[in-house]
Structures are given as C-alpha cells and as structure tokens.
Design an enzyme around this catalytic site. Structure first.
Site, PDB file in Angstrom:
ATOM      1  N   GLY A  46       0.768  -1.254   0.000  1.00  0.00           N
ATOM      2  CA  GLY A  46       0.000   0.000   0.000  1.00  0.00           C
ATOM      3  C   GLY A  46       0.792   1.292   0.000  1.00  0.00           C
ATOM      4  CD  GLU A 101       1.210   0.597   6.615  1.00  0.00           C
ATOM      5  OE1 GLU A 101       1.364   0.596   5.386  1.00  0.00           O
ATOM      6  OE2 GLU A 101       1.082  -0.434   7.290  1.00  0.00           O
ATOM      7  CG  ASP A 102      -1.320   1.894   2.911  1.00  0.00           C
ATOM      8  OD1 ASP A 102      -0.903   1.395   3.981  1.00  0.00           O
ATOM      9  OD2 ASP A 102      -2.037   1.265   2.122  1.00  0.00           O
ATOM     10  CG  ASP A 105      -8.187  -0.357   9.878  1.00  0.00           C
ATOM     11  OD1 ASP A 105      -8.888  -0.064  10.854  1.00  0.00           O
ATOM     12  OD2 ASP A 105      -8.669  -0.916   8.883  1.00  0.00           O
ATOM     13  CE  LYS A 133     -10.522   3.472   7.501  1.00  0.00           C
ATOM     14  NZ  LYS A 133     -11.067   2.156   7.084  1.00  0.00           N
ATOM     15  CG  PHE A 154     -14.284   0.184   1.894  1.00  0.00           C
ATOM     16  CD1 PHE A 154     -12.951   0.080   1.529  1.00  0.00           C
ATOM     17  CD2 PHE A 154     -15.131  -0.879   1.598  1.00  0.00           C
ATOM     18  CE1 PHE A 154     -12.460  -1.028   0.887  1.00  0.00           C
ATOM     19  CE2 PHE A 154     -14.657  -2.003   0.946  1.00  0.00           C
ATOM     20  CZ  PHE A 154     -13.316  -2.066   0.593  1.00  0.00           C
ATOM     21  CG  ASP A 161      -5.988  -3.416  -2.032  1.00  0.00           C
ATOM     22  OD1 ASP A 161      -5.513  -3.019  -0.954  1.00  0.00           O
ATOM     23  OD2 ASP A 161      -6.475  -4.560  -2.176  1.00  0.00           O
TER      24      ASP A 161
HETATM   25  C1  PRP Z   1      -3.266  -2.665   4.896  1.00  0.00           C
HETATM   26  C2  PRP Z   1      -2.494  -1.353   4.949  1.00  0.00           C
HETATM   27  C3  PRP Z   1      -1.690  -1.485   6.200  1.00  0.00           C
HETATM   28  C4  PRP Z   1      -2.558  -2.344   7.093  1.00  0.00           C
HETATM   29  C5  PRP Z   1      -3.224  -1.469   8.115  1.00  0.00           C
HETATM   30  O1  PRP Z   1      -2.438  -3.606   4.304  1.00  0.00           O
HETATM   31  O2  PRP Z   1      -1.672  -1.186   3.817  1.00  0.00           O
HETATM   32  O3  PRP Z   1      -0.460  -2.142   5.969  1.00  0.00           O
HETATM   33  O4  PRP Z   1      -3.535  -2.969   6.262  1.00  0.00           O
HETATM   34  O5  PRP Z   1      -4.064  -2.211   8.930  1.00  0.00           O
HETATM   35  P1  PRP Z   1      -3.865  -2.409  10.486  1.00  0.00           P
HETATM   36  O6  PRP Z   1      -3.532  -1.082  11.120  1.00  0.00           O
HETATM   37  O7  PRP Z   1      -5.239  -2.903  10.899  1.00  0.00           O
HETATM   38  O8  PRP Z   1      -2.811  -3.428  10.722  1.00  0.00           O
HETATM   39  P2  PRP Z   1      -2.946  -4.921   3.556  1.00  0.00           P
HETATM   40  O9  PRP Z   1      -2.775  -6.081   4.472  1.00  0.00           O
HETATM   41  O10 PRP Z   1      -4.307  -4.671   2.979  1.00  0.00           O
HETATM   42  O11 PRP Z   1      -1.871  -5.088   2.403  1.00  0.00           O
HETATM   43  P3  PRP Z   1      -1.409  -4.114   1.225  1.00  0.00           P
HETATM   44  O12 PRP Z   1      -0.570  -3.016   1.849  1.00  0.00           O
HETATM   45  O13 PRP Z   1      -0.626  -5.019   0.356  1.00  0.00           O
HETATM   46  O14 PRP Z   1      -2.641  -3.555   0.539  1.00  0.00           O
END
Ligand code: PRP
Length: 178
Positions: A46, A101-102, A105, A133, A154, A161
């Site tokens: 991400g 990080e993107d 959550d 968030k 969302f 993605d």
């Molecule tokens: C997403 C996002 C963060 C993580 C955040 O990754 O990029 O890395 O979830 O969530 P959290 O704070 O609840 O841990 P994802 O697993 O969707 O993989 P990606 O980065 O490849 O899209």
C-alpha cells in the site's frame, strides 16, 4: 463471484495530498536534517505511491528499502498475528530509519513492524502514515507523523486497494456501494 457494484467518491484530492506531503517533508527534514544515513522503509504494498512522493520531496541523503507484512489471514480480531512475508534487504542497526505506511487501521501492522525494527537497534526509528483511522484502533499505537485523520470509511486510491484494484487512483476516494 459477482462483484457488488460501487462508485468511488473523492475524499482527499491529489492536490491536498501533495500539499500535505510537502508539509510533512519539511518536518521530517527538521528531524533528520543531521543524518547522513536515513533508511526510508516502505511497507508493501500500500505505501508504494506515498513513499515515491515522499522521497522525491525529501532533500536528504536516503536509501530506500521495503518490507512486506501479511494480512491477518484466519486469525481472529483479538489474536491478530502479523507475519513478515518479505524482510528488508539491508541491516538497520545504528542507522536512522523512517517507516512509511499508507494507513493505520487497527494498528497491528505498524505496531508489529516498528517493534521488530526497534529490536534491530537502529539509532533513530520514526514512522509516518498517510491516513489514520483512530476509531478502529485495537493496539495503542500512533505514528510519529500522520497525513490525515479520517473516519471509519472504506477508502481506496493513492496505493490503497479494494480487492487489489484502484491502487492507481491519484486521490483518496471513498467506496460507496450502489
Ligand atoms: C493494509 C495497509 C496497512 C494495514 C493497516 O495492508 O496497507 O499495511 O492494512 O491495517 P492495520 O492497522 O489494521 O494493521 P494490507 O494487508 O491490505 O496489504 P497491502 O498493503 O498489500 O494492501
């Protein structure tokens, strides 16, 4: 499986993101202005758009590395386990590190990754997330820099993605099912 139809409403424009990236980079440059060895670590997948914009705005000597952490798989909410699918290429001991990080959550991913990197004894370890968030948090974690705090929507775009799609949108959008 048929896809549930949806539209994407713009939430944060490309222009707003660019302005925020500039401001964040000024703060990062103040923190790391004295470094000759900053390693900027992107969390795959991400963060790839955010890290690309950040490093081009940062007027510092840097190296770039990447790390990929797993999603939770079948783990339950209370026992979320983060696994490292791809580790860094380089060592970070004694170096200044910025983890990119993107989105934060629940906080499990960045919490786990920063604990892991801290155990490798970097000189300084900081983190930045474009989106936060806070209402979704399950662990006590806050990145050192946040681009935008957002409600529990969302979101997609700018690297993020929905079922592996929409990562290439230049803005952050909100998914609305129709
Ligand atoms: C997403 C996002 C963060 C993580 C955040 O990754 O990029 O890395 O979830 O969530 P959290 O704070 O609840 O841990 P994802 O697993 O969707 O993989 P990606 O980065 O490849 O899209």
């Amino acid at each position: 499986m048929t896809e549930r139809p949806y539209v994407i409403d713009e939430m944060i424009s490309a222009k707003s993101i660019a302005a925020r990236v500039e401001a964040l980079c000024r703060e990062i440059a103040q923190e790391f202005g004295d470094t000759d060895k900053l390693v900027v670590v992107g969390l795959l997948r991400g963060s790839f758009v955010f890290i690309a914009d950040l490093v081009r705005e940062l007027d510092l000597p840097i190296e770039v590395d990447f790390l990929e952490a797993s999603s939770y798989g079948d783990a339950t909410e209370s026992s979320r386990e983060v696994r490292i699918l791809k580790d860094l290429r380089g060592a970070v001991e004694g170096r200044d590190v910025l983890v990119v990080e993107d989105i934060v959550d629940t906080g499990h991913t960045l919490n786990h990754v920063t604990n892991l990197l801290a155990s490798r004894k970097p000189a300084r370890l900081k983190s930045i997330a474009l989106l936060d968030k806070p209402s979704r948090r399950e662990v006590d974690f806050r990145a050192d820099w946040i681009g935008f705090e957002i409600p529990d929507e969302f979101v997609v775009g700018y690297g993020i993605d929905f079922a592996q799609r929409n990562r290439n949108l230049p803005f952050i959008g909100k998914v609305r099912f129709t």
